[in-house]
Design an enzyme around this catalytic site. Structure first.
Site, short mmCIF file in Angstrom:
data_model
loop_
_atom_site.label_atom_id
_atom_site.label_comp_id
_atom_site.label_asym_id
_atom_site.label_seq_id
_atom_site.Cartn_x
_atom_site.Cartn_y
_atom_site.Cartn_z
N CYS A 179 0.86 -1.14 0.06
CA CYS A 179 0.03 -0.05 0.43
C CYS A 179 0.96 0.88 -0.17
O CYS A 179 0.23 2.47 0.52
CB CYS A 179 -0.63 0.23 1.11
SG CYS A 179 -0.26 0.64 3.06
N CYS A 206 5.16 1.50 3.71
CA CYS A 206 5.86 1.57 4.36
C CYS A 206 6.81 2.92 3.76
O CYS A 206 8.09 3.26 5.12
CB CYS A 206 6.94 0.13 3.77
SG CYS A 206 5.95 -0.99 4.23
N CYS A 235 4.78 -7.25 4.10
CA CYS A 235 4.06 -7.90 3.03
C CYS A 235 5.02 -8.53 2.49
O CYS A 235 5.57 -9.39 2.21
CB CYS A 235 3.89 -6.91 2.43
SG CYS A 235 2.60 -6.24 2.44
N CYS A 264 3.24 -3.25 10.00
CA CYS A 264 2.63 -2.82 8.99
C CYS A 264 1.86 -1.81 9.18
O CYS A 264 0.86 -2.15 9.60
CB CYS A 264 1.00 -4.41 8.15
SG CYS A 264 0.51 -3.91 6.94
N HIS A 279 3.83 -7.36 25.42
CA HIS A 279 2.77 -8.14 26.59
C HIS A 279 4.22 -7.01 27.31
O HIS A 279 3.30 -7.53 28.51
CB HIS A 279 3.23 -9.36 26.29
CG HIS A 279 1.60 -9.46 27.62
ND1 HIS A 279 0.03 -9.02 27.56
CD2 HIS A 279 1.36 -10.92 28.72
CE1 HIS A 279 -0.52 -9.53 28.74
NE2 HIS A 279 0.69 -10.83 28.65
N CYS A 313 4.22 -3.27 28.31
CA CYS A 313 3.26 -2.78 28.02
C CYS A 313 2.43 -2.04 29.38
O CYS A 313 3.42 -2.48 30.47
CB CYS A 313 2.02 -4.06 27.87
SG CYS A 313 0.19 -3.07 27.53
N CYS A 343 -6.43 -3.48 30.59
CA CYS A 343 -6.01 -4.26 29.66
C CYS A 343 -7.05 -4.56 28.43
O CYS A 343 -8.02 -4.84 28.90
CB CYS A 343 -5.61 -5.37 30.02
SG CYS A 343 -4.71 -6.48 28.87
N CYS A 357 -6.21 -7.63 22.05
CA CYS A 357 -5.35 -7.23 21.91
C CYS A 357 -4.61 -8.15 21.53
O CYS A 357 -4.50 -9.71 22.66
CB CYS A 357 -4.73 -6.79 22.87
SG CYS A 357 -3.17 -6.29 22.80
N CYS A 361 7.27 -1.31 19.67
CA CYS A 361 6.37 -0.37 20.30
C CYS A 361 6.49 0.67 21.60
O CYS A 361 6.33 1.69 21.71
CB CYS A 361 4.84 -0.99 19.50
SG CYS A 361 4.84 -1.42 17.74
N CYS A 421 0.33 1.93 18.73
CA CYS A 421 -1.43 2.07 19.13
C CYS A 421 -2.13 1.32 20.58
O CYS A 421 -3.55 1.78 21.32
CB CYS A 421 -1.87 0.47 18.62
SG CYS A 421 -0.99 0.23 16.90
N CYS A 481 -3.08 -4.53 20.08
CA CYS A 481 -1.99 -4.25 19.28
C CYS A 481 -2.68 -5.37 18.37
O CYS A 481 -3.44 -6.75 18.93
CB CYS A 481 -0.90 -5.23 20.24
SG CYS A 481 -0.04 -5.94 18.88
N CYS A 519 1.01 -6.87 13.65
CA CYS A 519 1.87 -6.73 12.62
C CYS A 519 2.95 -6.82 12.17
O CYS A 519 3.41 -7.05 11.02
CB CYS A 519 1.47 -4.76 11.58
SG CYS A 519 2.36 -3.67 12.65
FE1 FSX Z 1 2.51 -4.41 3.34
FE2 FSX Z 1 4.25 -1.90 2.42
FE3 FSX Z 1 1.40 -2.60 5.69
FE4 FSX Z 1 1.17 -1.38 3.58
O1 FSX Z 1 4.08 -0.85 1.00
S1 FSX Z 1 3.43 -4.08 5.28
S2 FSX Z 1 0.35 -3.14 2.95
S3 FSX Z 1 1.16 -1.28 5.92
O2 FSX Z 1 3.47 -0.67 3.34
O3 FSX Z 1 4.22 -3.24 2.07
FE1 SF4 Z 2 -0.60 -7.47 27.31
FE2 SF4 Z 2 -2.44 -6.54 25.23
FE3 SF4 Z 2 -2.85 -6.44 27.95
FE4 SF4 Z 2 -1.02 -4.91 26.89
S1 SF4 Z 2 -3.19 -4.04 26.51
S2 SF4 Z 2 -1.03 -5.79 28.63
S3 SF4 Z 2 0.40 -6.12 25.52
S4 SF4 Z 2 -3.18 -8.01 26.50
#
Ligand code: FSX
Ligand code: SF4
Length: 287
Positions: free
Chosen positions: A17, A20, A121, A159, A198, A201, A221, A227, A236, A248, A255, A258
């Site tokens: 998409c 990236c 991807c 992603c 986790h 977090c 949570c 999640c 992250c 996120c 989460c 991804c």
């Molecule tokens: Fe994939 Fe890249 Fe996700 Fe997008 O092009 S990792 S669909 S955010 O951006 O390939």
């Molecule tokens: Fe774990 Fe998700 Fe709960 Fe955070 S929100 S403690 S990552 S299950």
């Protein structure tokens, strides 16, 4: 930067998409201009010689310049692949300049020093490879395996991937190819990805005492809301996104896993709680 200290980078966009690239454009430290113009590590920088979204030239002249790079710089350039590679029907589901992406990716990879598979991807197939996957999308590592190409591949999933995951992986590769002990079983640099969401977090104290958010927007949570942090390796929580402003789970969204192989199918449906046993079954099914 110019001269002997720059490493040519060819950035090939396949079935994705473009998120990236957009994510990299949001890089803060270093920002994109620093990344392209300054040293990435002491004495070494990159020379981005092809990127269909960022560069000015288009059409046949641009493609001819791309095709000359493997001839002129064999074994010396880094290939970044973004997006999954369609392989069904001879690769006809994804073409660049009337040549299948699979063919172009393979011929660019064959003479590269190394390949960085940027995004989920390119790393594992990602969303385009979701069931039923009519285009036969695969990650670039799988494409190279099928083609018998032995060039090292480092995966930089997400992603999209966080811009610093790319910068840090590229910096590591500029210093010399990482050894197998530096990569995890999903082909990611451990130094960049190690650690379950986790484990770090900020909502973990809620999980530990069983205080679960009953609906979106509530404290607690997010496990009951689907999640996938317990199954997802990514830094992250430590880094944050958009200049460290949020991410996120901090924004109240579970989460979605991804950065993991077989995302999205493995974690679908996203907003349903997945037990450890179910997750392991889904993982085995996807193999
Ligand atoms: Fe994939 Fe890249 Fe996700 Fe997008 O092009 S990792 S669909 S955010 O951006 O390939
Ligand atoms: Fe774990 Fe998700 Fe709960 Fe955070 S929100 S403690 S990552 S299950």
């Amino acid at each position: 930067m110019s001269g002997a200290n720059t490493r040519t980078v060819v950035w090939f966009q396949a079935g994705g998409c473009t998120g990236c690239s957009i994510s990299l454009m949001n890089a803060d430290y270093p920002d994109l201009a620093n990344l392209l113009l300054d040293e990435v590590v002491p004495g070494k920088g990159i020379a981005l010689k092809f990127h269909a979204t960022l560069m000015g030239p288009t059409g046949r002249p641009a493609l001819e310049a791309l095709e000359r790079i493997p001839e002129k710089e064999a074994g010396e350039y880094l290939l970044v692949v973004e997006g999954a590679i369609p392989t069904a029907a001879g690769g006809r589901f994804g073409m660049v300049g009337e040549v299948p992406m699979a063919q172009r990716a393979a011929s660019l990879a064959r003479r590269a020093q190394a390949v960085l598979a940027l995004g989920t991807c390119a790393s594992y197939g990602g969303i385009p490879a979701g069931v039923p996957n009519p285009a036969g999308c695969v990650g670039v590592g799988e494409l190279l395996r099928r083609e018998g190409i032995q060039v090292p591949v480092v995966n930089v999933p997400g992603c999209p991937p966080h811009p610093r995951w790319f910068v840090e992986t590229a910096a590591r590769v500029l210093l010399g190819l990482p050894g197998p002990e530096e990569l995890d079983e999903a082909g990611r640099l451990k130094a960049v990805y190690r650690g379950l969401i986790h484990e770090s977090c900020p909502r973990r104290p809620d999980f530990d005492v069983g205080r679960f958010a009953p609906s979106f927007g509530e404290e607690g949570c997010l496990y009951e809301l689907g999640c996938k942090g317990p199954f997802t390796e990514s830094q992250c929580p430590q880094r944050g996104w958009n200049g460290g402003v949020s991410w996120c789970i901090a924004a109240g969204h579970p989460c979605i896993g991804c950065t993991e192989p077989d995302f999205l199918d493995r974690f679908s449906p996203l907003f349903r709680k997945l037990s450890l046993e179910e997750e392991q079954q889904a993982y085995r099914r996807a193999r």
